[in-house]
Design a protein around this motif. Structure first.
Motif, PDB file in Angstrom:
ATOM      1  N   CYS A  55       3.515  -3.113   3.200  1.00 25.98           N
ATOM      2  CA  CYS A  55       4.222  -2.244   2.574  1.00 25.98           C
ATOM      3  C   CYS A  55       5.439  -1.663   3.409  1.00 25.98           C
ATOM      4  CB  CYS A  55       3.371  -0.714   2.246  1.00 25.98           C
ATOM      5  SG  CYS A  55       1.931  -0.941   1.162  1.00 25.98           S
ATOM      6  N   VAL A 109      -1.490  -1.156  -3.246  1.00 24.77           N
ATOM      7  CA  VAL A 109      -1.303  -2.294  -4.056  1.00 24.77           C
ATOM      8  C   VAL A 109      -0.103  -1.821  -5.126  1.00 24.77           C
ATOM      9  CG1 VAL A 109      -2.267  -3.930  -6.009  1.00 24.77           C
ATOM     10  CG2 VAL A 109      -3.693  -3.191  -4.139  1.00 24.77           C
ATOM     11  N   ALA A 110      -0.124  -0.688  -5.652  1.00 30.06           N
ATOM     12  CA  ALA A 110       0.907  -0.450  -6.681  1.00 30.06           C
ATOM     13  C   ALA A 110       2.233  -0.386  -5.761  1.00 30.06           C
ATOM     14  CB  ALA A 110       0.636   0.967  -7.183  1.00 30.06           C
ATOM     15  N   TRP A 111       2.026   0.217  -4.590  1.00 27.17           N
ATOM     16  CA  TRP A 111       3.417   0.182  -3.774  1.00 27.17           C
ATOM     17  C   TRP A 111       3.989  -0.940  -3.366  1.00 27.17           C
ATOM     18  CZ3 TRP A 111       5.256   4.978  -2.499  1.00 27.17           C
ATOM     19  CH2 TRP A 111       6.248   4.807  -1.562  1.00 27.17           C
ATOM     20  N   ILE A 112       3.397  -2.092  -3.244  1.00 24.13           N
ATOM     21  CA  ILE A 112       3.833  -3.535  -3.158  1.00 24.13           C
ATOM     22  C   ILE A 112       4.647  -3.670  -4.282  1.00 24.13           C
ATOM     23  CG2 ILE A 112       3.444  -5.961  -2.684  1.00 24.13           C
ATOM     24  CD1 ILE A 112       3.093  -4.380  -0.417  1.00 24.13           C
ATOM     25  N   GLU A 113       3.916  -3.427  -5.425  1.00 20.36           N
ATOM     26  CA  GLU A 113       4.841  -3.718  -6.776  1.00 20.36           C
ATOM     27  C   GLU A 113       5.873  -2.840  -6.904  1.00 20.36           C
ATOM     28  OE1 GLU A 113       2.075  -2.829  -9.980  1.00 20.36           O
ATOM     29  OE2 GLU A 113       0.783  -4.597  -9.304  1.00 20.36           O
ATOM     30  N   PHE A 114       5.941  -1.554  -6.315  1.00 24.08           N
ATOM     31  CA  PHE A 114       6.978  -0.754  -6.449  1.00 24.08           C
ATOM     32  C   PHE A 114       8.073  -1.097  -5.637  1.00 24.08           C
ATOM     33  CE2 PHE A 114       8.125   3.894  -4.315  1.00 24.08           C
ATOM     34  CZ  PHE A 114       9.181   3.937  -5.403  1.00 24.08           C
ATOM     35  N   GLN A 115       7.852  -1.641  -4.372  1.00 25.36           N
ATOM     36  CA  GLN A 115       8.893  -2.061  -3.411  1.00 25.36           C
ATOM     37  C   GLN A 115       9.542  -3.498  -4.005  1.00 25.36           C
ATOM     38  OE1 GLN A 115       6.727  -1.984   0.292  1.00 25.36           O
ATOM     39  NE2 GLN A 115       6.704  -4.383   0.261  1.00 25.36           N
ATOM     40  N   GLU A 116       8.782  -4.316  -4.635  1.00 26.73           N
ATOM     41  CA  GLU A 116       9.412  -5.576  -4.981  1.00 26.73           C
ATOM     42  C   GLU A 116      10.276  -5.301  -6.517  1.00 26.73           C
ATOM     43  OE1 GLU A 116       5.816  -7.978  -5.812  1.00 26.73           O
ATOM     44  OE2 GLU A 116       5.545  -8.491  -3.833  1.00 26.73           O
ATOM     45  N   LYS A 117      10.003  -4.248  -7.186  1.00 25.91           N
ATOM     46  CA  LYS A 117      10.635  -3.684  -8.249  1.00 25.91           C
ATOM     47  C   LYS A 117      12.094  -3.212  -7.764  1.00 25.91           C
ATOM     48  CE  LYS A 117      10.240  -1.170 -12.605  1.00 25.91           C
ATOM     49  NZ  LYS A 117       9.510  -0.410 -13.604  1.00 25.91           N
ATOM     50  N   ASP A 146      12.191   3.501 -16.187  1.00 25.28           N
ATOM     51  CA  ASP A 146      12.701   2.846 -14.951  1.00 25.28           C
ATOM     52  C   ASP A 146      13.809   3.606 -14.014  1.00 25.28           C
ATOM     53  OD1 ASP A 146      10.971   0.663 -15.493  1.00 25.28           O
ATOM     54  OD2 ASP A 146      12.286  -0.493 -16.214  1.00 25.28           O
TER      55      ASP A 146
END
Length: 288
Positions: A160, A121-129, A92
């Motif tokens: 995004c 879709v992965a970018w949304i996870e990325f920005q939430e992380k 991380d």
């Protein structure tokens, strides 16, 4: 040091202890990983000239002497299970870093290799992380608008957040062509500023022509407002390469000599403090 000027330091050989002494106008760097020391990935990534691997406190010689002057920028390379690092478990991004580079060349099968819709879709996870961090977009190869158009279309639906653009470009041949391509890329995606995170002079053996490109292009990058940061690829190439294909980079593009920690002629040209007002071009190609 130039606030814009960076360099790619590879997570594979050859990076040597004290290489940083040769790069005295650079203010940032990255290595395609979330952390500066990639010993977890390749224990041989940094060695003494003798080939020995530094241990313990001696590993400080692998890095800039003052990390506040030369900032490390982490990258989230791609999606687990896809692309060049499909079997790699990346760490991380540590909390102390405020800016994160997105996926590396997702439009290339030999790199991150992600479909644009899947990347969104992965970018949304990325920005939430990583809330509250500055997020630099996936870096396309060759300012690839076809892939990035599809990515942005999906992103508009999903919501995004993209603070900066990133792209790579090696085959412009001239500073004027390269700057116009970069400006078009910025304008196409809302005028976001660009991190130009990989460039060199592909398909060229002539050291003099590479130096000429640096002397013309770097002042343009420095004094054009839409360029936020830039980084030469890379510090030191492998000596052996194949120039029979459509894309190749002669190791003459290296900034640091093969068997020393001194700058090459190309490195000396890159080291010029082009950000100073005395080097501001009379013409800014991107705005013509």
């Amino acid at each position: 040091r130039s606030p814009k000027k960076g360099v790619v330091i590879p997570s594979w050989p050859k990076h040597h202890c004290y290489d940083w002494n040769a790069l005295y106008t650079v203010s940032w760097w990255y290595n395609y990983h979330p952390v500066p020391d990639v010993e977890y990935y390749n224990k041989w990534w940094c060695t003494y000239l003798s080939g020995a691997v530094p241990q313990g406190d001696d590993r400080a010689a692998c890095f800039p002497s003052d990390p506040t002057e030369v900032e490390f920028i982490p990258m989230v390379y791609g999606i687990p299970g896809l692309g060049h690092h499909a079997n790699t478990s990346f760490l991380d991004v540590p909390v102390e870093y405020n800016t994160i580079l997105g996926f590396n060349e997702p439009d290339r099968p030999e790199q991150a290799n992600i479909d644009p819709e899947e990347a969104a879709v992965a970018w949304i996870e990325f920005q939430e992380k990583y809330p509250g961090k500055e997020l630099v977009s996936p870096a396309t190869a060759g300012a690839n608008t076809e892939w990035f158009d599809s990515f942005m279309e999906a992103c508009e639906v999903l919501g995004c957040r993209i603070d900066y653009l990133a792209t790579h470009y090696y085959t412009g041949g001239t500073a004027e062509k390269t700057m116009k391509i970069l400006k078009d890329y910025s304008d196409r995606y809302g005028g976001r500023k660009i991190w130009f995170t990989e460039f060199a002079m592909a398909r060229e053996h002539d050291e003099h022509k590479i130096i000429q490109l640096i002397n013309d292009l770097i002042p343009q990058l420095e004094h054009s407002d839409f360029i936020y940061r830039y980084s030469w690829f890379l510090s030191r190439y492998y000596e052996n390469y194949d120039d029979s294909g459509w894309f190749w980079i002669d190791p003459i593009n290296s900034l640091i000599e093969q068997n020393s920690t001194h700058a090459t002629k190309v490195g000396n040209a890159y080291n010029v403090p082009w950000h100073l007002e005395e080097y501001k071009p009379t013409r800014l190609y991107a705005y013509e």
